[in-house]
Write a protein that holds these residues in place. Structure first.
Motif, mmCIF file in Angstrom:
data_model
loop_
_atom_site.group_PDB
_atom_site.id
_atom_site.type_symbol
_atom_site.label_atom_id
_atom_site.label_comp_id
_atom_site.label_asym_id
_atom_site.label_seq_id
_atom_site.Cartn_x
_atom_site.Cartn_y
_atom_site.Cartn_z
ATOM 1 N N LEU A 102 0.836 -1.206 0.000
ATOM 2 C CA LEU A 102 0.000 0.000 0.000
ATOM 3 C C LEU A 102 0.868 1.252 0.000
ATOM 4 O O LEU A 102 2.029 1.210 0.432
ATOM 5 N N PRO A 103 0.300 2.388 -0.438
ATOM 6 C CA PRO A 103 1.036 3.649 -0.305
ATOM 7 C C PRO A 103 1.316 3.919 1.176
ATOM 8 O O PRO A 103 0.478 3.627 2.031
ATOM 9 N N LEU A 104 2.473 4.457 1.459
ATOM 10 C CA LEU A 104 2.862 4.730 2.837
ATOM 11 C C LEU A 104 1.946 5.796 3.441
ATOM 12 O O LEU A 104 1.669 6.814 2.811
ATOM 13 N N ALA A 105 1.480 5.562 4.658
ATOM 14 C CA ALA A 105 0.654 6.555 5.349
ATOM 15 C C ALA A 105 1.556 7.607 6.002
ATOM 16 O O ALA A 105 2.687 7.314 6.370
ATOM 17 N N PRO A 106 1.041 8.837 6.155
ATOM 18 C CA PRO A 106 1.847 9.893 6.787
ATOM 19 C C PRO A 106 2.238 9.542 8.233
ATOM 20 O O PRO A 106 3.238 10.039 8.738
ATOM 21 N N THR A 107 1.473 8.693 8.874
ATOM 22 C CA THR A 107 1.745 8.320 10.263
ATOM 23 C C THR A 107 2.632 7.081 10.383
ATOM 24 O O THR A 107 2.836 6.568 11.479
ATOM 25 N N ALA A 108 3.165 6.592 9.256
ATOM 26 C CA ALA A 108 3.907 5.326 9.280
ATOM 27 C C ALA A 108 5.179 5.414 10.111
ATOM 28 O O ALA A 108 5.829 6.463 10.164
ATOM 29 N N SER A 109 5.534 4.306 10.736
ATOM 30 C CA SER A 109 6.778 4.236 11.515
ATOM 31 C C SER A 109 7.780 3.267 10.902
ATOM 32 O O SER A 109 8.936 3.228 11.321
ATOM 33 N N VAL A 110 7.368 2.475 9.915
ATOM 34 C CA VAL A 110 8.285 1.526 9.262
ATOM 35 C C VAL A 110 9.410 2.322 8.594
ATOM 36 O O VAL A 110 9.143 3.249 7.837
ATOM 37 N N CYS A 111 10.657 1.979 8.903
ATOM 38 C CA CYS A 111 11.790 2.803 8.456
ATOM 39 C C CYS A 111 12.098 2.584 6.977
ATOM 40 O O CYS A 111 11.664 1.612 6.364
ATOM 41 N N ASP A 112 12.869 3.518 6.416
ATOM 42 C CA ASP A 112 13.297 3.463 5.011
ATOM 43 C C ASP A 112 13.926 2.126 4.638
ATOM 44 O O ASP A 112 13.643 1.575 3.582
ATOM 45 N N LEU A 113 14.813 1.626 5.486
ATOM 46 C CA LEU A 113 15.549 0.417 5.120
ATOM 47 C C LEU A 113 14.600 -0.779 5.006
ATOM 48 O O LEU A 113 14.747 -1.602 4.113
ATOM 49 N N ALA A 114 13.607 -0.848 5.876
ATOM 50 C CA ALA A 114 12.644 -1.956 5.807
ATOM 51 C C ALA A 114 11.803 -1.865 4.539
ATOM 52 O O ALA A 114 11.284 -2.870 4.064
ATOM 53 N N ARG A 115 11.685 -0.645 3.967
ATOM 54 C CA ARG A 115 10.918 -0.452 2.730
ATOM 55 C C ARG A 115 11.846 -0.364 1.517
ATOM 56 O O ARG A 115 11.380 -0.064 0.408
ATOM 57 N N ALA A 116 13.137 -0.579 1.724
ATOM 58 C CA ALA A 116 14.138 -0.415 0.660
ATOM 59 C C ALA A 116 13.982 0.946 -0.016
ATOM 60 O O ALA A 116 14.126 1.078 -1.226
ATOM 61 N N GLY A 117 13.649 1.955 0.788
ATOM 62 C CA GLY A 117 13.577 3.316 0.281
ATOM 63 C C GLY A 117 12.300 3.667 -0.464
ATOM 64 O O GLY A 117 12.162 4.786 -0.945
ATOM 65 N N LEU A 118 11.358 2.744 -0.553
ATOM 66 C CA LEU A 118 10.121 2.999 -1.315
ATOM 67 C C LEU A 118 9.140 3.849 -0.509
ATOM 68 O O LEU A 118 9.204 3.912 0.712
ATOM 69 N N ASP A 119 8.200 4.460 -1.233
ATOM 70 C CA ASP A 119 7.106 5.196 -0.600
ATOM 71 C C ASP A 119 5.884 4.308 -0.400
ATOM 72 O O ASP A 119 4.765 4.788 -0.355
ATOM 73 N N SER A 120 6.124 3.013 -0.347
ATOM 74 C CA SER A 120 5.033 2.072 -0.130
ATOM 75 C C SER A 120 5.463 1.107 0.966
ATOM 76 O O SER A 120 6.628 1.091 1.369
ATOM 77 N N VAL A 121 4.515 0.322 1.438
ATOM 78 C CA VAL A 121 4.832 -0.584 2.536
ATOM 79 C C VAL A 121 4.065 -1.894 2.362
ATOM 80 O O VAL A 121 2.917 -1.896 1.929
#
Ligand code: TXA
Ligand code: MG
Length: 326
Positions: A102-121
């Motif tokens: 899904l698109p990353l929510a503004p309140t997300a806490s999942v870090c960049d590295l866990a998302r490989a830098g993506l704007d999704s999660v």
């Protein structure tokens, strides 16, 4: 290459083991835990150093986005933006072996590295009650790929996990054998068409019947390379042009340093790890590249990074980012 030697404990599946697993995760450690599909190698998804530990323990030569495991739908809505399709799939298949991208929510806490830098999660609520207890005890989303060495098969028992990861992680929570044995089905809801990124525990037909439309394949269109998501058009595309293996800054360049090599001289320089620690560099790599872009750096010199340990994955990412773009 620094060896990260740990004593791996086998935790019993009762309340004490769950509390201990949660404490290890909150302290930045690595805990393998059972899900209904396979054993996951968990780290607190909000902690980039802990997530770097996952890649290191698995010996993974590249960063790919990890699935963040959450405890309930309310927690999922804080991480990803739900549309009506996501709501329907969550209602039908969670808890269970379905991962939604899904698109990353503004309140997300999942870090960049866990998302490989993506704007999704990538999110899923596991059906295994022990897994959900561990996530609750951790106090936030738990990033977890399968708990095996890179290139090996996914583990369905604690013995499988230990065969690969004994001495490399902090604990395994003993939940017996995993019933499903194949990983979760991954569906991307980033575009107009829902896409099947990976077949898995929930059959395609069951998902299509809930959605009332067919799933596009990962091979069609822009989502063709879920394992190389830095290349996907709809995702974060860094603007700066990178010059790798730079010994010093040239005029007009910003710097992405490693081990304090560059003399800044007024230029913007971010150091991935002043002390030359590759786990720290991995933890910082995506967020520092974003910061350089945000500061408007057009050209960035990147210091040499040793190709050992996590350096291999960092260099893989940097080389892809430095390659000429269409
Ligand atoms: O059954 C499972 O899903 C197991 C258990 C432990 O839950 N987990 C698992 O995780 O297989 P992992 O991290 O190996 O799955 C990663 C895959 C990536 O290779 C990618 O295909 C997809 O999940 N993925 C995750 N986040 C994504 C994102 N933001 N965009 C695209 N793909 C994503
Ligand atoms: Mg795997």
């Amino acid at each position: 290459m620094t060896e990260d030697k740990r004593v791996t404990r086998l935790l019993a599946p009762g309340p004490a083991g769950i509390v201990e697993a949660g404490a290890i995760l909150r302290a930045g450690g690595l805990v393998a835990f059972p899900t209904e599909t396979v054993y996951g190698l968990g780290a607190l998804a909000s902690d980039p150093r802990a997530v770097a530990g996952i890649y290191r323990a698995k010996g993974r030569p590249s960063f790919n986005p990890l699935i963040s495991h959450i405890v309930d739908v309310a927690a999922a809505r804080r991480q990803g933006r739900f549309d009506s399709r996501a709501e329907r799939l969550a209602e039908a298949f969670w808890p269970g072996p379905l991962t939604l991208v899904l698109p990353l929510a503004p309140t997300a806490s999942v870090c960049d590295l866990a998302r490989a830098g993506l704007d999704s999660v990538g999110l899923r609520i596991p059906a295994n009650a022990l897994a959900r207890s561990v996530i609750a005890a951790a106090g936030g989303p738990v990033a977890a790929p399968s708990a095996n060495l890179s290139g090996h098969v996914s583990p369905a028992t604690p013995a499988h996990v230990l065969a690969d990861l004994d001495g490399r992680i902090d604990a395994v929570l003993n939940g017996g054998a995993c019933p499903v044995g194949v990983e979760s089905t991954i569906v991307s809801l980033l575009g107009d068409k829902p896409r099947l990124l990976r077949p898995g525990g929930v059959p395609r037909a069951a998902i299509e019947s809930v959605l009332g439309e067919s799933l596009a394949g990962a091979e069609e269109g822009e989502a063709s390379q879920p394992v190389a998501p830095g290349l996907l058009a709809s995702h974060y595309a860094p603007r700066a042009v990178l010059r790798l293996d730079a010994e010093a800054l040239r005029d007009g360049e910003a710097g992405l340093d490693f081990g304090g090599r560059f003399a800044a001289d007024g230029a913007m320089v971010l150091d991935l790890s002043p002390g030359g620690d590759l786990s720290e560099a991995a933890a910082n790599h995506f967020s520092m590249r974003r910061a350089l872009d945000a500061a408007g750096a057009a050209r960035v010199a990147v210091a040499p990074i040793p190709d050992a340990d996590l350096g291999e994955a960092i260099n893989d990412r940097l080389r892809r980012a430095a390659a000429p773009r269409p």
